[in-house]
Design a protein around this motif. Structure first.
Motif, PDB file in Angstrom:
ATOM      1  N   THR A 288       0.849  -1.192   0.000  1.00 19.84           N
ATOM      2  CA  THR A 288       0.000   0.000   0.000  1.00 19.84           C
ATOM      3  C   THR A 288       0.887   1.244   0.000  1.00 19.84           C
ATOM      4  OG1 THR A 288      -1.742   1.214   1.178  1.00 19.84           O
ATOM      5  CG2 THR A 288      -0.111   0.125   2.548  1.00 19.84           C
TER       6      THR A 288
ATOM      7  N   SER B 140      -6.222   2.618   9.269  1.00 15.62           N
ATOM      8  CA  SER B 140      -5.699   3.215   8.041  1.00 15.62           C
ATOM      9  C   SER B 140      -4.181   3.302   8.131  1.00 15.62           C
ATOM     10  CB  SER B 140      -6.275   4.621   7.873  1.00 15.62           C
ATOM     11  OG  SER B 140      -5.529   5.332   6.926  1.00 15.62           O
TER      12      SER B 140
ATOM     13  N   GLU C 247     -16.752  -1.497   1.880  1.00 11.94           N
ATOM     14  CA  GLU C 247     -16.173  -2.262   0.763  1.00 11.94           C
ATOM     15  C   GLU C 247     -15.654  -3.630   1.205  1.00 11.94           C
ATOM     16  OE1 GLU C 247     -13.038   0.032  -1.006  1.00 11.94           O
ATOM     17  OE2 GLU C 247     -14.439   1.666  -1.444  1.00 11.94           O
ATOM     18  N   LYS C 248     -14.941  -3.648   2.327  1.00 11.36           N
ATOM     19  CA  LYS C 248     -14.301  -4.880   2.775  1.00 11.36           C
ATOM     20  C   LYS C 248     -15.238  -5.772   3.580  1.00 11.36           C
ATOM     21  CE  LYS C 248     -10.139  -3.863   1.253  1.00 11.36           C
ATOM     22  NZ  LYS C 248      -9.586  -4.599   0.114  1.00 11.36           N
TER      23      LYS C 248
ATOM     24  N   ASN D 153     -14.250   8.387   4.630  1.00  5.78           N
ATOM     25  CA  ASN D 153     -13.406   7.478   3.845  1.00  5.78           C
ATOM     26  C   ASN D 153     -13.174   6.168   4.590  1.00  5.78           C
ATOM     27  OD1 ASN D 153     -13.205   9.447   1.968  1.00  5.78           O
ATOM     28  ND2 ASN D 153     -11.108  10.080   2.497  1.00  5.78           N
ATOM     29  N   GLN D 154     -13.025   6.271   5.911  1.00  8.65           N
ATOM     30  CA  GLN D 154     -12.757   5.082   6.706  1.00  8.65           C
ATOM     31  C   GLN D 154     -14.005   4.183   6.742  1.00  8.65           C
ATOM     32  OE1 GLN D 154     -10.243   5.830  10.237  1.00  8.65           O
ATOM     33  NE2 GLN D 154     -10.302   8.010   9.704  1.00  8.65           N
TER      34      GLN D 154
ATOM     35  N   TYR E   1     -14.382   2.420   3.387  1.00 10.49           N
ATOM     36  CA  TYR E   1     -13.446   1.296   3.314  1.00 10.49           C
ATOM     37  C   TYR E   1     -14.034   0.072   4.005  1.00 10.49           C
ATOM     38  CZ  TYR E   1      -9.257  -1.484   4.358  1.00 10.49           C
ATOM     39  OH  TYR E   1      -8.355  -2.503   4.484  1.00 10.49           O
ATOM     40  N   CYS E   2     -14.632   0.281   5.199  1.00  9.68           N
ATOM     41  CA  CYS E   2     -15.230  -0.825   5.945  1.00  9.68           C
ATOM     42  C   CYS E   2     -16.385  -1.457   5.164  1.00  9.68           C
ATOM     43  CB  CYS E   2     -15.739  -0.350   7.310  1.00  9.68           C
ATOM     44  SG  CYS E   2     -14.410   0.137   8.412  1.00  9.68           S
TER      45      CYS E   2
END
Lengths: 465, 465
Positions: free
Chosen positions: A155, B403, B419-420, B412-413, B416-417
């Motif tokens: 990353t 992050s 998505e994953k 954004n955080q 991300y959660c």
């Protein structure tokens, strides 16, 4: 008659000769594993699975996702990645088609995977065997086929955040495996680069002088210096200056002293020291700074490292060598993708062969035999009844087995259970079947009691918990 | 000036040429896995691990102990074990030292392990990759590197007791993997031997005619007959007789009919039929006879089988081929040990590549991402505070991550959660830290509540259960 006897004698002689020839041919056959490779028997495999589970669980706890790559790579993928060690790569024979090699580590295949799939974010782990045509030293756990357990973070990031997590992973794994007396040496390729320039080492000698420094944990400074000056043509004044610095090792305090001193006038050195300082701060936050040692003699052999490097060693077990190591490699992916794709990476590799050797010693008395229940029959002609009973146990998820003979004496069956460490026997005879009961026997105590057939599973579950 | 310009132009031209050359060299580099071999990404690996766990658990339930052997064997160990298929073996290059090959299956290495260690009793399983230079057909799950899961029983025994357990193992595994629509074809090499002799097939044509019969699940009887008579020189009368018998398939009833008929005047045939009859009886006792089909056309390719042979196929998925197969091989160990040691064996091999293909389809929506909790920070300069919090979670065995940036926006955080598939966020800012609390947020519902820091682990455990 005499004629026939003579002919028979001749034939027998011929037959004997044939047999001898056959034996000669056969005796040339070697019954062994390839040099430096070994079988794992049931006990060893069970210990290994236990170790691998602990390691895999830790990797998952840190968000790691497993991937798997082929044991072979195109030869050109591995070319130019391992410096002098490239000669240790196993090549496959040219049987038409692509030229292949066995993988030498899991890092280059991972970088190939990232480049090929243009991945720019993953925390991946991989547990697999790698192959090196090295001189095997079994007693030191050095084999030609051995496992590596790798965790890598690919990353873009702010400095040192993923690097610090790698050290925490080493810490957790060694603690979980009860290897509590260890330290993790850390250094930075940028520090080494700065150091060599400060000591007036010509830049074309950088790699080779680094590899000399890397030997300091095995041979004395005097020997290393001789190699540098006599074999590699380094000026003695340079070597002496280097000698002062590579002795340095310590904690955050040392890093801060160096940062406020003359050394940090060199930009590379300063950058490297700042990174190690930040690494220490993060390690303090994670409660692991006690095991971290900054060591300016740590160099690591591989070509691809670009930043922080580290290596864990068991204290007081010098002969075992490092049991985990890794570092930052920010350019390897671009090297594999012709610069079409790049992503900075940092990762750690756990060298478990050495851990296995220690764990096997510790776990030698543990019974890993899977079977919990042996189905015995008393009397003849009961194979099908045994299979019925076994099916009930298997359906309930209870590991069970029986004799492969149609009939054997109860005592032999109990003895078998004792040998294997099977804790319980469920026995049936004609009487039990007609009464709808079974006999349950605990091998250790030799206690036996009768249970209703329909309660068997419940009874066993109670006993097994 | 003009002179300098001209020189600069020349130099630039030279530089461009150099760059082009460099690009030419680089562009020849191929970024791929070897032909017929593939990477498993995180989702595929997670599915595979799930499948392998189910299979391993079944093997253990039957008393199986895992062993592991090297991926390479001495070339001579593999020689003469695979008939025509030997040409598919991967050899390693001659780099000095022993001549090595990659293993072609797990059976011959197992037999080598038994011979080398003079083992006369083991239920072992092994899960590992094998290598065949076959024509890869990815859509059918046929690769050059693929997994096999083998369970074998090496022991002297009364007839068919271990053989029957192998069929039960196939049954349990396919059921556990939700592949319920299957059948297991069984036959016996002794029946085939008897049959060929009854049909006047010359004994030197035994192997080659068997391999023709083996093709009956892929091509028609007419084609098989043409191959037998025209290519292999079999009398047409023999072929026609064979043709009648190989059509036969059915249940125990058929076996009993054949046993009471003329066929069983042939001793080999009778012995084979009796064994299949006993196999059926044991399968009835284990409740699996419904899926067993006696099939006189089943021949199996490999040289080493000597008794019962079997093959599981998914019904209605003809193109998938067999997904499990095996049989009895009573002489292979003696072949490897020059008759110094022998032990009869029977075993089953699960061909999981085909199962993976099906399971990947079924599990495509499953989220295997390991992380349960994301540690977010609100405000700058909180990396060390995040590491402290992460350490609490890791110590408690909760998979957690954050992050890799020193600071990023809460949104954004959270994204991300999502998505994953990370279910919970634990967030801290300056306020939370000074008050000794954390914010816990459930990503799915967007519900957020405050918890005392000392209760964090308990709260999360409650939420995660």
């Amino acid at each position: 008659m005499r004629f026939i006897d003579a002919e028979v004698a001749k034939l027998l002689k011929l037959k004997a000769m044939l047999n001898n020839n056959e034996e000669d041919t056969k005796s040339k056959f070697t019954l062994k594993t390839p040099k430096g490779m070994r079988d794992y028997g049931p006990q060893q495999t069970a210990v290994r699975e236990k170790v691998l589970k602990i390691i895999g669980d830790c990797f998952k706890r840190h968000g790691g996702q497993a991937i798997d790559t082929p044991v072979c790579e195109l030869k050109e993928t591995l070319t130019g990645k391992y410096g002098d060690d490239s000669k240790l790569i196993y090549d496959l024979a040219d049987q038409g088609g692509e030229m292949l090699s066995l993988r030498y580590d899991l890092t280059v295949p991972f970088a190939r995977f990232l480049a090929q799939n243009k991945i720019s974010f993953i925390k991946r782990y991989q547990i697999g065997k790698v192959y090196r045509r090295d001189n095997p030293v079994m007693t030191k756990g050095r084999y030609r086929e051995f496992y590596q357990c790798d965790f890598d973070i690919a990353t873009t990031s702010d400095p040192i955040i993923p690097d610090a997590e790698c050290l925490r992973i080493i810490y957790e794994i060694l603690n979980s495996l009860d290897m509590k007396n260890f330290e993790i040496k850390v250094n930075n390729r940028k520090i080494l680069e700065g150091l060599l320039s400060i000591c007036d080492v010509p830049s074309d000698k950088f790699k080779t002088i680094c590899s000399s420094i890397d030997k300091l944990d095995k041979i004395s400074w005097e020997e290393v210096k001789r190699e540098m000056c006599e074999e590699k043509g380094l000026q003695e004044s340079s070597a002496d200056k280097l000698g002062e610095f590579v002795k340095l090792n310590g904690s955050l305090q040392l890093v801060e002293e160096l940062l406020s001193g003359d050394l940090s006038k060199n930009a590379k050195m300063k950058e490297g020291l700042e990174e190690v300082k930040l690494l220490f701060k993060y390690c303090i936050a994670m409660g692991i700074s006690d095991v971290i040692k900054f060591d300016m003699s740590l160099a690591r052999g591989l070509d691809y490292y670009t930043g922080v490097i580290f290596e864990a060693v068991l204290l007081g077990q010098h002969e075992v060598g490092s049991i985990a190591a890794g570092g930052r490699y920010d350019s390897l992916v671009s090297l594999l993708s012709d610069n079409k794709h790049n992503i900075p990476c940092v990762g750690v590799s756990i060298g478990i062969e050495r851990i296995f050797t220690i764990m096997e010693r510790n776990e030698s008395a543990t019974n890993f035999y899977p079977t919990k229940c042996f189905v015995a029959s008393m009397g003849k002609g009961l194979v099908e009844e045994r299979f019925k009973l076994l099916t009930e146990l298997w359906d309930a998820g209870i590991a069970a087995e029986h004799s492969f003979k149609t009939h054997s004496k109860p005592l032999n069956q109990y003895q078998y259970c004792e040998e294997k460490g099977i804790p319980f026997v469920v026995a049936i005879g004609g009487d039990e079947i007609s009464k709808g009961v079974v006999k349950i026997r605990e091998i250790k105590t030799r206690k036996e009691f009768e249970a209703k057939r329909e309660n068997l599973i419940d009874e066993l579950r109670k006993l097994l918990n």
